[in-house]
Motif scaffolding. Structure first.
Motif, PDB file in Angstrom:
ATOM      1  N   GLU A 156     -24.327 -54.201  -5.371  1.00  0.00           N
ATOM      2  CA  GLU A 156     -23.800 -55.227  -6.277  1.00  0.00           C
ATOM      3  C   GLU A 156     -22.603 -54.708  -7.073  1.00  0.00           C
ATOM      4  O   GLU A 156     -21.554 -55.374  -7.140  1.00  0.00           O
ATOM      5  N   PRO A 163     -20.028 -62.092  -9.511  1.00  0.00           N
ATOM      6  CA  PRO A 163     -21.446 -61.733  -9.473  1.00  0.00           C
ATOM      7  C   PRO A 163     -22.342 -62.806  -8.862  1.00  0.00           C
ATOM      8  O   PRO A 163     -23.385 -62.487  -8.281  1.00  0.00           O
ATOM      9  N   SER A 164     -21.944 -64.059  -8.983  1.00  0.00           N
ATOM     10  CA  SER A 164     -22.766 -65.157  -8.467  1.00  0.00           C
ATOM     11  C   SER A 164     -22.473 -65.490  -7.005  1.00  0.00           C
ATOM     12  O   SER A 164     -23.167 -66.315  -6.406  1.00  0.00           O
ATOM     13  N   THR A 207     -25.931 -62.834  -3.579  1.00  0.00           N
ATOM     14  CA  THR A 207     -27.086 -62.184  -4.181  1.00  0.00           C
ATOM     15  C   THR A 207     -27.661 -61.158  -3.202  1.00  0.00           C
ATOM     16  O   THR A 207     -27.556 -61.312  -1.983  1.00  0.00           O
ATOM     17  N   GLY A 232     -25.666 -66.307  -0.172  1.00  0.00           N
ATOM     18  CA  GLY A 232     -24.571 -66.791  -0.988  1.00  0.00           C
ATOM     19  C   GLY A 232     -23.446 -67.334  -0.137  1.00  0.00           C
ATOM     20  O   GLY A 232     -23.664 -67.800   0.984  1.00  0.00           O
TER      21      GLY A 232
END
Length: 224
Positions: A154, A166-167, A170, A182
């Protein structure tokens, strides 16, 4: 990303044998240090071979069966000489196949696999013996905690290297098995993400469920 190297994983100091060490002392050396092999070194301390339990066992396997039930094994001249050897130099497997401390786990593992050997003496640029790395040492990278693997993917891979939000993707890690979910903007980015994840120390496998917005590969449109 930081990849552990042979220098990080190798065992030191190294139990070693001089080239003239007798057979019985070699057996005692392995037993005393609870190891299965040792590098054999010359007068300057540089490895010239490796003597293992397998090498020493030829002393017994090459002899006639006391009961007379088993035939005397046929050995090639080189193997026969090793079976009859009495010193480390006569018994060892040579030349020594060595690694460098800066090698990656992948480099060392490929040499071990290609040469069908279980361990590599580690030497510097002058061939000075620094340590020894075994197959078990290389497997230690797979003992990393799942949380550490996930954090590295990450933080270092998705955010710092690929600059993804960040979103966007995942990451779930269970027993070293990585699952990615994602979406990304371009389809061509997906194999890049997967390849980089596979290169993280401790990753066993990678499964992705990543959608994309634009197909920039020229392939059929499969975006969700």
């Amino acid at each position: 990303m930081h990849h552990r190297t042979v220098g990080d994983l190798m065992t030191r100091p190294v139990v070693q044998a001089p080239r003239d060490m007798p057979f019985k002392e070699l057996v005692g050396l392995l037993a005393a240090h609870d190891v299965t092999a040792v590098p054999v070194v010359d007068g300057t301390g540089r490895p010239i071979g490796v003597v293992s339990e397998g090498d020493l066992l030829r002393k017994s396997s090459g002899q006639a069966d006391p009961s007379g039930l088993l035939p005397v094994p046929h050995l090639e001249a080189r193997e026969r000489a090793k079976a009859e050897g009495a010193s480390a130099e006569e018994l060892m497997s040579a030349p020594a196949v060595c690694a460098r401390p800066e090698w990656t786990v992948v480099e060392a593992a490929r040499v071990m696999s290609d040469r069908n050997i279980k361990r590599l003496p580690v030497v510097d640029e002058t061939d000075e013996l620094l340590g020894i790395v075994s197959r078990g040492d290389l497997l230690r990278v797979f003992l990393r905690h799942d949380d550490a693997i996930r954090d590295e993917i990450e933080r270092d891979l998705l955010r710092r290297t690929l600059r993804l939000a960040p979103s966007a993707v995942t990451v779930d890690v269970t027993e070293g098995e990585v699952t990615l979910d994602g979406s990304v903007e371009a389809r061509s980015l997906i194999p890049v993400v997967v390849r980089l994840c596979r290169g993280v120390d401790g990753v066993v496998s990678v499964t992705e469920h990543i959608a994309y917005g634009t197909d920039d590969t020229g392939g059929p449109t499969l975006a969700a």
